[in-house]
Design a protein around this motif. Structure first.
Motif, PDB file in Angstrom:
ATOM      1  N   ALA A   1       0.846  -1.195   0.000  1.00 27.87           N
ATOM      2  CA  ALA A   1       0.000   0.000   0.000  1.00 27.87           C
ATOM      3  C   ALA A   1       0.874   1.235   0.000  1.00 27.87           C
ATOM      4  O   ALA A   1       1.936   1.261   0.619  1.00 27.87           O
ATOM      5  CB  ALA A   1      -0.892  -0.008   1.235  1.00 27.87           C
ATOM      6  N   LYS A   2       0.428   2.259  -0.722  1.00 29.42           N
ATOM      7  CA  LYS A   2       1.131   3.539  -0.728  1.00 29.42           C
ATOM      8  C   LYS A   2       0.228   4.598  -0.121  1.00 29.42           C
ATOM      9  O   LYS A   2      -0.994   4.472  -0.103  1.00 29.42           O
ATOM     10  CB  LYS A   2       1.530   3.949  -2.157  1.00 29.42           C
ATOM     11  N   LEU A   3       0.862   5.644   0.351  1.00 26.37           N
ATOM     12  CA  LEU A   3       0.127   6.735   0.958  1.00 26.37           C
ATOM     13  C   LEU A   3      -0.467   7.630  -0.124  1.00 26.37           C
ATOM     14  O   LEU A   3       0.227   8.049  -1.038  1.00 26.37           O
ATOM     15  CB  LEU A   3       1.092   7.542   1.833  1.00 26.37           C
ATOM     16  N   ARG A   4      -1.765   7.911  -0.032  1.00 27.85           N
ATOM     17  CA  ARG A   4      -2.422   8.797  -0.993  1.00 27.85           C
ATOM     18  C   ARG A   4      -2.711  10.122  -0.298  1.00 27.85           C
ATOM     19  O   ARG A   4      -3.348  10.155   0.743  1.00 27.85           O
ATOM     20  CB  ARG A   4      -3.717   8.166  -1.515  1.00 27.85           C
ATOM     21  N   LEU A   5      -2.243  11.200  -0.920  1.00 30.21           N
ATOM     22  CA  LEU A   5      -2.296  12.509  -0.282  1.00 30.21           C
ATOM     23  C   LEU A   5      -2.931  13.549  -1.179  1.00 30.21           C
ATOM     24  O   LEU A   5      -2.887  13.435  -2.403  1.00 30.21           O
ATOM     25  CB  LEU A   5      -0.869  12.990   0.040  1.00 30.21           C
ATOM     26  N   GLN A   6      -3.464  14.585  -0.536  1.00 31.31           N
ATOM     27  CA  GLN A   6      -3.931  15.741  -1.291  1.00 31.31           C
ATOM     28  C   GLN A   6      -2.848  16.821  -1.382  1.00 31.31           C
ATOM     29  O   GLN A   6      -2.942  17.719  -2.204  1.00 31.31           O
ATOM     30  CB  GLN A   6      -5.193  16.326  -0.635  1.00 31.31           C
ATOM     31  N   GLU A 216      12.072   0.933   7.604  1.00 34.91           N
ATOM     32  CA  GLU A 216      13.368   0.432   8.076  1.00 34.91           C
ATOM     33  C   GLU A 216      13.305  -0.088   9.510  1.00 34.91           C
ATOM     34  O   GLU A 216      14.325  -0.447  10.083  1.00 34.91           O
ATOM     35  CB  GLU A 216      14.429   1.530   7.936  1.00 34.91           C
ATOM     36  N   GLY A 217      12.096  -0.101  10.083  1.00 36.01           N
ATOM     37  CA  GLY A 217      11.904  -0.645  11.426  1.00 36.01           C
ATOM     38  C   GLY A 217      10.766  -1.644  11.413  1.00 36.01           C
ATOM     39  O   GLY A 217      10.583  -2.364  10.426  1.00 36.01           O
ATOM     40  N   THR A 218       9.983  -1.670  12.480  1.00 32.97           N
ATOM     41  CA  THR A 218       8.960  -2.702  12.625  1.00 32.97           C
ATOM     42  C   THR A 218       7.533  -2.167  12.582  1.00 32.97           C
ATOM     43  O   THR A 218       6.582  -2.934  12.748  1.00 32.97           O
ATOM     44  CB  THR A 218       9.161  -3.457  13.955  1.00 32.97           C
ATOM     45  N   PHE A 219       7.342  -0.849  12.372  1.00 32.95           N
ATOM     46  CA  PHE A 219       5.984  -0.315  12.280  1.00 32.95           C
ATOM     47  C   PHE A 219       5.330  -0.777  10.980  1.00 32.95           C
ATOM     48  O   PHE A 219       5.978  -0.802   9.930  1.00 32.95           O
ATOM     49  CB  PHE A 219       5.981   1.217  12.347  1.00 32.95           C
ATOM     50  N   ASP A 220       4.023  -1.094  11.050  1.00 32.60           N
ATOM     51  CA  ASP A 220       3.300  -1.642   9.891  1.00 32.60           C
ATOM     52  C   ASP A 220       2.668  -0.498   9.075  1.00 32.60           C
ATOM     53  O   ASP A 220       1.512  -0.132   9.290  1.00 32.60           O
ATOM     54  CB  ASP A 220       2.224  -2.615  10.372  1.00 32.60           C
ATOM     55  N   PHE A 221       3.444   0.056   8.152  1.00 26.73           N
ATOM     56  CA  PHE A 221       2.941   1.165   7.337  1.00 26.73           C
ATOM     57  C   PHE A 221       1.852   0.722   6.366  1.00 26.73           C
ATOM     58  O   PHE A 221       0.930   1.488   6.082  1.00 26.73           O
ATOM     59  CB  PHE A 221       4.095   1.851   6.599  1.00 26.73           C
ATOM     60  N   ASP A 222       1.946  -0.502   5.850  1.00 24.42           N
ATOM     61  CA  ASP A 222       0.889  -0.991   4.962  1.00 24.42           C
ATOM     62  C   ASP A 222      -0.461  -0.949   5.675  1.00 24.42           C
ATOM     63  O   ASP A 222      -1.471  -0.520   5.105  1.00 24.42           O
ATOM     64  CB  ASP A 222       1.176  -2.423   4.499  1.00 24.42           C
ATOM     65  N   ALA A 223      -0.470  -1.395   6.928  1.00 20.38           N
ATOM     66  CA  ALA A 223      -1.720  -1.378   7.696  1.00 20.38           C
ATOM     67  C   ALA A 223      -2.194   0.053   7.928  1.00 20.38           C
ATOM     68  O   ALA A 223      -3.391   0.345   7.810  1.00 20.38           O
ATOM     69  CB  ALA A 223      -1.527  -2.091   9.033  1.00 20.38           C
TER      70      ALA A 223
END
Length: 266
Positions: A1-6, A216-223
């Protein structure tokens, strides 16, 4: 997943170090979140802020991060609160001179310090934030309160609800969540979602606040991105809080899928 921004990404930088990186900032046309510590607040005046604004070759969207060391917006001691309000008021003055949008402040809540009694912290906090929210509104500024040592988000929701101002919201910090939270990401964002106005994106391995580039760490950015899609929150200010040029570049690539500086997608 990618971040969608305005809007494009913002990048965190201390006020005193902008000069070191101004060529890179201008070359990449970066938006900035400018951090003011006590020294920065004391050295900033109308002339120096105007000089800073003239140093940009573009018109960046700016946000501000207020000071936090030794300050306590929910303090029981009125003298400590008075100093905190003085510092935060000065921050709002500087943010207005910069033409900034949002100003981020720390919550100051620690459950051990307040003996698991968030209502004590809330009482002091309201005496701090109600007048500051009104001051910010008069200057066209928003305030976002960031999670630091919170292990669950109910005190933040209590504060946002109690202040009840349209320009007063919350900032979700991924790195601090990754270290301290005892609740799931879904539970946290469900609670703060209605009040969320800003994200701070950085990563770590869960043991210390190392401000690594996302991924680069353990946070779940996809979620995180998946949940934000579900909340339909593309209007957030999104600030990258990595602490090196390499980290900035890797963050851009991770978050946008390209070396572009984070122009909106979707």
């Amino acid at each position: 997943a990618k971040l969608r921004l305005q809007r494009p990404l913002n990048f965190h930088i201390p006020y005193g170090r902008i000069g070191e990186y101004i060529s890179f900032i201008n070359e990449q046309r970066l938006n900035l979140e400018i951090f003011f510590n006590a020294e920065g607040l004391d050295s900033a005046d109308e002339e120096s802020i105007e000089r800073l604004r003239r140093s940009f070759s573009h018109t960046p969207y700016l946000t501000v991060h207020g000071p936090f060391m030794d300050l306590s917006p929910g303090a029981v001691d009125p003298l400590i609160r008075r100093v905190t309000v003085e510092r935060f008021s000065r921050t709002l003055d500087i943010a207005a001179l910069l033409g900034a949008g949002t100003v981020v402040f720390h919550s100051g809540y620690e459950r051990w310090k307040y003996d698991h009694r968030p209502e004590v912290w809330l009482e002091g906090s309201l005496r701090t934030w109600e007048p500051l929210a009104a001051l910010a509104e008069s200057k066209g500024l928003g305030i976002a309160i960031e999670n630091i040592f919170e292990d669950e988000p109910s005190n933040l929701k209590m504060l946002a609800e109690a202040v009840g101002a349209g320009n007063f919201g919350l900032c979700f910090d991924t790195g601090h969540f990754n270290i301290f939270s005892r609740t799931t990401l879904e539970e946290w964002l469900e609670v703060v979602g209605p009040y969320l106005t800003e994200l701070h994106l950085h990563d770590n391995d869960g043991t210390r606040d190392s401000h690594l580039a996302p991924g680069e760490g353990t946070f779940d950015f996809d979620a995180l991105f998946r949940i934000l899609e579900g909340l339909d929150r593309k209007d957030l200010v999104v600030t990258v809080e990595t602490h090196s040029l390499d980290g900035v570049e890797r963050s851009i690539t991770f978050l946008t899928g390209s070396a572009d500086h984070g122009r909106p997608s979707g």
